[in-house]
Enzyme design. Structure first.
Site, mmCIF file in Angstrom:
data_model
loop_
_atom_site.group_PDB
_atom_site.id
_atom_site.type_symbol
_atom_site.label_atom_id
_atom_site.label_comp_id
_atom_site.label_asym_id
_atom_site.label_seq_id
_atom_site.Cartn_x
_atom_site.Cartn_y
_atom_site.Cartn_z
ATOM 1 N N GLY A 148 37.327 35.578 41.812
ATOM 2 C CA GLY A 148 38.357 36.280 41.064
ATOM 3 C C GLY A 148 39.094 37.329 41.865
ATOM 4 O O GLY A 148 39.700 38.239 41.292
ATOM 5 N N SER A 231 38.069 28.254 43.203
ATOM 6 C CA SER A 231 38.464 29.326 42.296
ATOM 7 C C SER A 231 39.508 30.216 42.976
ATOM 8 O O SER A 231 40.546 29.722 43.411
ATOM 9 C CB SER A 231 37.222 30.107 41.852
#
Length: 487
Positions: A148, A231
């Site tokens: 993230g 991600s």
């Protein structure tokens, strides 16, 4: 006379260094053998892995950077660089609390980090290299970790390059600045480069530049570097594949659970858009300790950042790549529309219980198909839906990493024979792609590139590896009924 003495001394030092480096395998106290090589930066010593199947160079410094300044690539060091331990991770939220005691962090902590120890610092620009025992012009896998843009590092226990080394591939993983230290920006911070922000992206780019300059000394091919990420790492890879600053440095890209460009899921914010958030953070940090973002202790910055992120809906947008006029000269969608994406082969994928699974799957498949629509390199898509043994979470976000790195043995899960077969298949497919831009070959199931009239993807699932369709209706149902995990 002084100059002559200096030259003779330099000659003797060079002779001694050469003799030392010719002793490529040395027995240190640990009992493991080591290998000493010369690079453009200087001599570096790595260690032979415990299984004896590769050489590992840990914690090589690739750049230096002061807070909110762009990295300066390392070009020289004195003496022998002992690459025998992993470098610092970037400061991140988990550096300031005990993950084991935070319920919302329990899943990933137990999965990837339990029993491991890490050091955290602003001084975090290090990379790791795994090489085959006798590499010669080997293709290079350059991996960017996810988290993230706020967490992670390049040496968690699911990251290990040995499986690829056995395929003749050289592997690089990196650390880069995270959270506010990697993305905070204000107008007055612009330096002589004329832009601010994206420090994490420039860290990644500095690592790529260092690898291109030095990897031949490790037995790698600087003209055969494939970027791979998952991600936020996949999102990073995507931005590098859109940036004019990295053109010619990348020959292929693999993106898992984050690649592809779609309205609302592509870098489009500018400094003007994100600056209000960072100014508010600067104000709160100053109120807390009397110092602003440039001088405050990292613990104060991250405490304020965590609190502000819970209050502001734009927190997810600000902690990530922005349009800075240089690395990203315009919004990602505009770069794509204007034909600015790198013309290289892509391999894209997602998992069945991914974060927002239908969207992530469509992004991956759509990006691969777009290359065909534009008449570019054949590109490929996959879908991972092996339901991991050990719990009922399914193929959650990041579940595929154990398989893609061939590190099942590092996990607590009761993996079965099929899991090992599946992992071996994925590593071999990815290795083919890294070598040639095509995952096919070596007796593996045929993997068709995406096209307008070819809508199937390679499915890595329970008891089968084959081309197949993915039900969007089922993914929508999963998203509505099964809570996802992710970080």
């Amino acid at each position: 006379m002084t100059d002559e003495i200096g030259k003779e001394t330099e000659k003797e030092i060079g002779k001694e260094m050469k003799q030392e480096m010719m002793k490529s395998e040395i027995q240190p106290e640990s009992g493991e053998s080591s290998k000493l090589i010369g690079t453009p930066c200087g001599a570096v010593r790595g260690t032979v892995s415990a299984k004896g199947d590769c050489i590992v160079y840990k914690g090589i410094r690739y750049a230096n950077a002061k807070r909110f300044q762009y990295p300066e690539e390392v070009t020289h060091w004195d003496g022998i660089y002992e690459a025998d331990r992993f470098g610092n991770c970037s400061y991140q939220p988990r550096a300031f609390y005990d993950e084991a005691k935070v319920p919302e962090k329990a899943f990933y902590y137990h999965e990837f980090r339990e029993g491991e120890s890490y050091t955290y610092s602003e001084d975090c620009l290090f990379l790791n290299i795994w090489t085959p025992l006798e590499p010669e012009n080997a293709p290079v896998l350059f991996y960017i970790h996810g988290g993230g843009f706020k967490g992670g590092c390049g040496h968690e226990k699911h990251f290990d390059g040995a499986a690829y080394c056995r395929q003749g591939i050289l592997v690089v993983t990196i650390n880069y600045r995270l959270g506010p230290l990697g993305f905070a920006c204000m107008e007055e911070w612009k330096d002589e480069a004329g832009h601010a922000g994206n420090y994490a992206m420039y860290d990644q780019m500095a690592a790529l530049s260092w690898v291109r300059r030095n990897i031949a000394a490790f037995g790698g091919n600087p003209d055969r570097i494939t970027l791979m990420g998952q991600s936020a790492g996949a999102m990073s890879v995507q931005q590098h594949c859109l940036s004019p600053l990295t053109k010619g440095s990348i020959c292929g890209a693999i993106m898992m659970s984050g690649g592809g460009v779609r309205e609302g899921f592509a870098a489009a914010a500018s400094l003007k858009d994100v600056e209000p958030f960072w100014r508010e953070l600067d104000l709160r940090v100053t109120e807390a300790c009397g110092k602003g973002l440039r001088e405050a202790e990292p613990s104060v910055i991250f405490e304020a950042f965590n609190a502000l992120s819970k209050e502001r809906p734009d927190a997810a947008m600000v902690c990530g790549p922005i349009v800075d006029g240089a690395f990203l000269p315009e919004p990602a969608m505009e770069i794509v529309r204007n034909g600015g994406a790198h013309e290289i082969p892509y391999l894209m994928g997602s998992t069945s219980e991914d974060i927002v699974p239908p969207i992530v799957h469509k992004m991956a498949k759509g990006w691969a198909r777009l290359q065909s629509d534009l008449g570019r390199c054949p590109s490929y898509a996959f879908f991972f839906d092996r339901q991991l043994p050990g719990d009922d979470r399914g193929a959650w976000h990041s579940a595929d990493l154990w398989y893609e790195f061939g590190t099942l043995e590092n996990s607590w899960r009761p993996f079965e024979a099929w899991d090992r077969e599946l992992s071996d298949c994925m590593v071999r497919c990815f290795s083919n792609f890294i070598r040639t831009g095509d995952p096919n070959g070596g007796g593996l199931p045929q993997w068709l590139p995406m096209k307008k009239d070819q809508n199937r993807v390679m499915r890595f699932g329970d008891k089968t590896v084959a081309m197949g369709y993915v039900s969007i209706a089922k993914l929508n149902h999963t998203m509505r009924t099964k809570p996802s995990v992710g970080e």
